[in-house]
Design an enzyme around this catalytic site. Structure first.
Site, PDB file in Angstrom:
ATOM      1  N   GLY A  24     -18.725 -95.808  53.902  1.00 25.74           N
ATOM      2  CA  GLY A  24     -17.352 -96.214  52.101  1.00 25.74           C
ATOM      3  C   GLY A  24     -18.077 -97.472  50.928  1.00 25.74           C
ATOM      4  O   GLY A  24     -19.225 -97.319  51.192  1.00 25.74           O
ATOM      5  N   MET A  26     -18.100-100.377  50.948  1.00 21.53           N
ATOM      6  CA  MET A  26     -18.045-101.466  51.352  1.00 21.53           C
ATOM      7  C   MET A  26     -18.350-101.809  52.547  1.00 21.53           C
ATOM      8  O   MET A  26     -19.428-102.476  53.148  1.00 21.53           O
ATOM      9  CB  MET A  26     -15.860-102.257  51.291  1.00 21.53           C
ATOM     10  CG  MET A  26     -16.214-102.941  49.843  1.00 21.53           C
ATOM     11  SD  MET A  26     -14.572-103.408  50.359  1.00 21.53           S
ATOM     12  CE  MET A  26     -14.940-104.915  50.311  1.00 21.53           C
ATOM     13  N   ASP A 138      -1.450-103.940  53.354  1.00 17.52           N
ATOM     14  CA  ASP A 138      -2.082-102.092  53.410  1.00 17.52           C
ATOM     15  C   ASP A 138      -1.397-101.262  53.924  1.00 17.52           C
ATOM     16  O   ASP A 138      -2.406-100.588  54.258  1.00 17.52           O
ATOM     17  CB  ASP A 138      -3.211-102.636  53.269  1.00 17.52           C
ATOM     18  CG  ASP A 138      -3.501-100.904  51.633  1.00 17.52           C
ATOM     19  OD1 ASP A 138      -3.036-100.592  51.851  1.00 17.52           O
ATOM     20  OD2 ASP A 138      -4.774-101.536  52.492  1.00 17.52           O
ATOM     21  N   LYS A 140      -0.336 -98.025  55.149  1.00 19.22           N
ATOM     22  CA  LYS A 140       0.191 -97.150  54.117  1.00 19.22           C
ATOM     23  C   LYS A 140      -0.696 -95.673  55.255  1.00 19.22           C
ATOM     24  O   LYS A 140      -1.065 -96.477  56.196  1.00 19.22           O
ATOM     25  CB  LYS A 140      -0.950 -96.831  53.060  1.00 19.22           C
ATOM     26  CG  LYS A 140      -2.220 -97.791  53.723  1.00 19.22           C
ATOM     27  CD  LYS A 140      -3.437 -97.015  52.003  1.00 19.22           C
ATOM     28  CE  LYS A 140      -4.788 -97.469  52.153  1.00 19.22           C
ATOM     29  NZ  LYS A 140      -6.039 -97.790  50.909  1.00 19.22           N
ATOM     30  N   PRO A 141      -0.636 -94.590  55.198  1.00 22.76           N
ATOM     31  CA  PRO A 141      -0.963 -93.377  56.071  1.00 22.76           C
ATOM     32  C   PRO A 141      -2.138 -92.987  55.881  1.00 22.76           C
ATOM     33  O   PRO A 141      -3.033 -93.255  57.507  1.00 22.76           O
ATOM     34  CB  PRO A 141      -0.772 -92.404  54.773  1.00 22.76           C
ATOM     35  CG  PRO A 141       0.818 -92.758  53.982  1.00 22.76           C
ATOM     36  CD  PRO A 141      -0.028 -94.338  53.519  1.00 22.76           C
ATOM     37  N   ASP A 156      -7.264-101.430  60.164  1.00 24.68           N
ATOM     38  CA  ASP A 156      -7.570-102.176  59.055  1.00 24.68           C
ATOM     39  C   ASP A 156      -6.400-102.956  58.673  1.00 24.68           C
ATOM     40  O   ASP A 156      -6.146-103.367  58.031  1.00 24.68           O
ATOM     41  CB  ASP A 156      -7.732-101.037  57.730  1.00 24.68           C
ATOM     42  CG  ASP A 156      -8.399-101.564  56.489  1.00 24.68           C
ATOM     43  OD1 ASP A 156      -8.907-102.439  56.735  1.00 24.68           O
ATOM     44  OD2 ASP A 156      -8.396-100.953  55.397  1.00 24.68           O
TER      45      ASP A 156
END
Length: 523
Positions: A24, A26, A138, A140-141, A156
């Site tokens: 990705g 980062m 954060d 989220k799915p 994460d």
């Protein structure tokens, strides 16, 4: 970081990099091997150009610290953190599975039972996080992972924040929005001080999407999307999906209260409320189906046994269906078993390196039938050896034997009515013993092309090896089709060779096969 900057080999003396899982903006995530403890691990490496940013390095380090102190079955564990040749490295659990984002992109929405299991598991993970003094920020799915056995994990902690940070130690101001716009809490949007209830709001948004197929707030840009939750209430979930139990709808909307004082105050409160929603009468409209990877096993019983006895008699990870499944006690028992599941092994495969999921390549183990009276269906599984993970929407396969004509199992959506390069998708039916009779299949849509195969020995792992089909059928519309089985078999394979268009699919991938029910009537 180019491939030349970091290649397979040893890192940190004890870890062997085996292959790149994802990359990705980062970071990169590698599948690795811990040579000291002889186990697979996921190795997250901060890119070199990002590693020049001291704030990024500190946030990366704090992610490791936040997770290292957490030991919970619904949280991806962090094992190690170090610097290596200019790279910042975090070593984590390797979880086989996929993200909830992947699942929703493929299925759009989940059954109420599976949504409750997800919500209760993540609520438990958040409760542990908050008690440890951190807010995830954060939820989220994309940061929720599901193993093939249906076990959910929270991942994460890259922007996790201490609830009570030391003076001058906070890397972000309360006035800076961190997180993903669609899943932000009102207090984050307003720049207010945060506590764990902000994460519970985000979990409510995830549950809303799982149950309705869409997020409640979505605008043309992130700013308008974030502000929308301050300007209106979400559409009543009960109107979007009328068959949902009123209790479950109330739980989700309580999580979405703008005022944190009006929400559940802890993750544990949320978990308990969700599990209690399993007992609501109207949940029977959408029976809880076994999560992906679990075998759907039907058990017959002629005597009355206590739930604790059934639990001891049932070999894990089988899931009992039929009449027993509608018992509140048994459903709660299974919910507890799933939520307290075994220790996590690990993940990652999405394009986001912070959350990568690798599907289990193994085909579900086939149970050896045991003859006991007339042959009956004892197990049913999706069969997709030409796919990337060997199964096709396995988490809803139980709909085929739940005796609910309104529920159905469906393939994924395809651009080609012949499944493209895969050519076919199947359903494997296991009988209690060798038998003859009639296989009845209720196809929900058409046109449909189907072939039936059978074997009295161990079923082949692929489509080849099954021999000639017992029968072939082509119907222009969905209807009940009866296939005669004249030779004794222990396993039957329903193979879909052609499917029609489905309103559940997009115009780009409009073709999908749907089956409402499968039954075997012994001769």
């Amino acid at each position: 970081m180019s491939a030349a900057e970091l290649e397979p080999g040893f890192i940190g003396d004890r870890y062997r990099l085996e292959r790149l899982i994802a990359r990705g903006g980062m970071a990169e995530v590698w599948l690795g091997h811990d040579t000291f403890l002889d186990r697979q691990v996921a190795i997250k490496v901060l890119k070199r150009h990002i590693a020049r940013d001291e704030t990024a390095i500190e946030r990366f380090r704090r992610e490791a610290l936040a997770c290292a102190g957490l030991n919970h079955p619904n949280i991806v564990a962090v094992y190690d953190s170090f610097a290596h040749d200019g790279f910042q490295v975090v070593v984590m659990q390797y979880v086989q599975g996929r993200s909830l984002r992947d699942l929703l992109d493929k299925k759009k929405k989940l059954t109420p039972g599976l949504s409750i299991m997800m919500g209760a598991a993540i609520a438990a993970a958040l409760d542990a996080t908050h008690q440890h003094g951190y807010i995830h920020r954060d939820v989220k799915p994309g940061n929720i992972l599901v193993r093939p056995d249906g076990h959910f994990l929270l991942a994460d902690f890259g922007i996790a924040k201490a609830i009570n940070p030391a003076e001058g130690s906070d890397l972000t101001s309360d006035n800076i929005m961190m997180g993903t716009a669609k899943y932000l809490s009102p207090e984050i949007v307003r720049g207010k001080p945060l506590d764990g209830r902000a994460d519970l709001y985000s979990l409510g948004l995830v549950l809303y999407e799982c149950l309705s197929g869409k997020v409640p707030f979505l605008s043309d840009n992130d700013a308008d999307t974030a502000l929308a939750r301050l300007q209106r209430e979400p559409t009543d979930l009960g109107h979007l999906r009328p068959t949902l139990s009123p209790r479950l709808v109330r739980v989700v909307h309580k999580l979405l209260a703008r005022n944190p004082d009006h929400r559940y105050q802890t993750g544990e409160d949320t978990r308990v409320a969700l599990l209690e929603a399993l007992t609501d009468e109207r949940d029977d409209h959408s029976t809880l189906t076994p999560p992906s990877g679990q075998r759907v096993v039907l058990e017959r019983s002629t005597t009355t046994t206590r739930p604790s006895e059934r639990r001891r008699q049932r070999p894990a990870p089988r899931v009992a269906l039929g009449g027993l499944w509608h018992s509140t006690t048994v459903r709660l028992l299974v919910a507890t078993l799933i939520l307290t599941g075994l220790v996590i092994t690990a993940v990652l495969r999405t394009r986001d390196p912070d959350n990568v999921a690798v599907p289990d390549p193994a085909v579900a183990e086939v149970m050896t039938p045991v003859a006991s009276g007339p042959a009956m269906i004892t197990a049913i599984n999706s069969f997709d050896p030409n796919g990337d993970d060997g199964v096709e929407n396995e988490e809803i396969i139980g709909a085929l034997v739940d005796k609910n004509p309104q529920s159905s199992w469906a393939t994924s959506c395809y651009a080609d009515k012949f499944f493209g390069a895969k050519e076919r998708v199947g359903v494997l039916v296991t009988l209690s013993g060798a038998g003859t009779g009639m296989l009845r299949v209720n196809f929900a849509n058409g046109p449909i092309g189907a072939e039936i195969y059978g074997t009295a020995t161990t079923p082949p792992s692929g489509f080849d090896g099954w021999g000639a089909p017992l029968a072939k059928e082509y119907r222009t519309r969905g209807e009940i089709v009866k296939f005669s089985v004249t030779a004794p078999v222990t396993h039957l394979l329903i193979v879909l060779t052609e499917v029609g268009k489905s309103v559940a699919c997009s115009t780009t991938n409009p073709f999908q096969g749907r089956i409402n029910e499968v039954a075997f009537i012994p001769a």
